[in-house]
Write an enzyme that holds these catalytic residues in place. Sequence first.
Site, PDB file in Angstrom:
ATOM      1  N   HIS A 195      -2.542   1.420   6.835  1.00 38.97           N
ATOM      2  CA  HIS A 195      -2.928   1.302   5.423  1.00 38.97           C
ATOM      3  C   HIS A 195      -3.122   2.691   4.832  1.00 38.97           C
ATOM      4  O   HIS A 195      -3.534   3.624   5.520  1.00 38.97           O
ATOM      5  CB  HIS A 195      -4.211   0.488   5.276  1.00 38.97           C
ATOM      6  CG  HIS A 195      -4.504   0.111   3.850  1.00 38.97           C
ATOM      7  ND1 HIS A 195      -3.845  -0.917   3.215  1.00 38.97           N
ATOM      8  CD2 HIS A 195      -5.347   0.636   2.936  1.00 38.97           C
ATOM      9  CE1 HIS A 195      -4.289  -1.014   1.958  1.00 38.97           C
ATOM     10  NE2 HIS A 195      -5.201  -0.073   1.771  1.00 38.97           N
ATOM     11  N   CYS A 236       0.819  -1.218   0.000  1.00 37.46           N
ATOM     12  CA  CYS A 236       0.000   0.000   0.000  1.00 37.46           C
ATOM     13  C   CYS A 236       0.854   1.271   0.000  1.00 37.46           C
ATOM     14  O   CYS A 236       0.652   2.169  -0.824  1.00 37.46           O
ATOM     15  CB  CYS A 236      -0.975  -0.011   1.173  1.00 37.46           C
ATOM     16  SG  CYS A 236      -0.224   0.172   2.817  1.00 37.46           S
ATOM     17  N   HIS A 275      -5.939   1.882  -4.169  1.00 34.81           N
ATOM     18  CA  HIS A 275      -5.008   1.361  -3.171  1.00 34.81           C
ATOM     19  C   HIS A 275      -4.598  -0.057  -3.546  1.00 34.81           C
ATOM     20  O   HIS A 275      -5.197  -0.696  -4.412  1.00 34.81           O
ATOM     21  CB  HIS A 275      -5.633   1.401  -1.767  1.00 34.81           C
ATOM     22  CG  HIS A 275      -6.732   0.410  -1.521  1.00 34.81           C
ATOM     23  ND1 HIS A 275      -6.884  -0.263  -0.335  1.00 34.81           N
ATOM     24  CD2 HIS A 275      -7.748  -0.025  -2.330  1.00 34.81           C
ATOM     25  CE1 HIS A 275      -7.940  -1.057  -0.407  1.00 34.81           C
ATOM     26  NE2 HIS A 275      -8.475  -0.934  -1.596  1.00 34.81           N
TER      27      HIS A 275
END
Length: 352
Positions: free
Chosen positions: A315, A267, A327
């Site tokens: 994240h 990520c 993402h």
Amino acid sequence: MAAHRKPRQRPMAGGTARTAATIALASAATATGLDGTGHAEPQLTPGQVRAEVAELYRQAEAATEKYNGAKEEADEARQRLKGLQDRAARSQGRLDEARQALGSAAAAQYRSGGLDPAMQLALSDDPDRYLQNAEFVERAGDRQGAAVRRVRSRLREIEQLRGAARVELNSLRTRQAELQRHKRTVTGKLGSARRLLSRLTPQERSRVGGSSDRATRSAGARDTLAAPAPATAQAPGPRAAAAVSYAYRKLGSPYVWGATGPNAFDCSGLVQAAYRSAGVSLPRTTYSQIAAGRRVSRSELLPGDLVFFYAGISHVGIYVGNGRMIHAPNPSAPVRVAPLDEMPFAGATRVV
């Protein structure tokens, strides 16, 4: 007496049998736990498996960010160590030159015999010439003293550099140990997730990567087809627009933990690569990236803003407008468009 003993022995024998059976079952359960091939684990519904896998992925991603941070610190320590070693090598060369000059001066002094100046003046056939030579010798003596001081200075410098190098080497070893520890955590979590996923059908496994309802998939498909013109037009600047364009071009790329592109990402690796393509250098980890720009509220979001999730800031995605982001979710899902509501929102940053 014998008749009275036998009834008491029967319960004991029965108890022994029950104890033996209990031990056998416990041994079997222990063996099952050790070799990992038993079937004593509770039967989970597909929904429970998906929930457990999602939690394992979240934990693995948190460990991945720690791994990324330790790797960044190890790389920096390695560079500092190399710089110190290069400086020490250059200083050693200068020390060798100073020692050589000092040795030459000492040899010349030895060959001159080192006679007392008054005696040399008395024995000289040319006192005027001797006096000129004596002045030269005094200057040579000054230069010799300077050479000694240079040698001492180089020795101190080398010792300081070696001390700093030892500190950096210890730091590097510490970071490398952290890397291995976080790597074991990541691989363990991902291995557990794979074992759980193996219980699901292919159709059920396809729903693990994130929100999988038909409306979300359709919205993602529309975003992919529309590709980035609407989002880039709303971006706060050309660099943010370039980062959004890059993220769109990487849709479908696989998630690989620790990867920063160009063909696979985790990520924070996707975010770093997107802004690197726009000429902006970002830190490697989510918990550093959130501090890399100006914090903005959810209501202020514009395309290109970094959006962060979970309490541990584990994240990150790139906002593309309309409540959605691009993402890299987890190993079960490629780089994709997803709603912000897919995970607990933790904050946002505008880089440029």
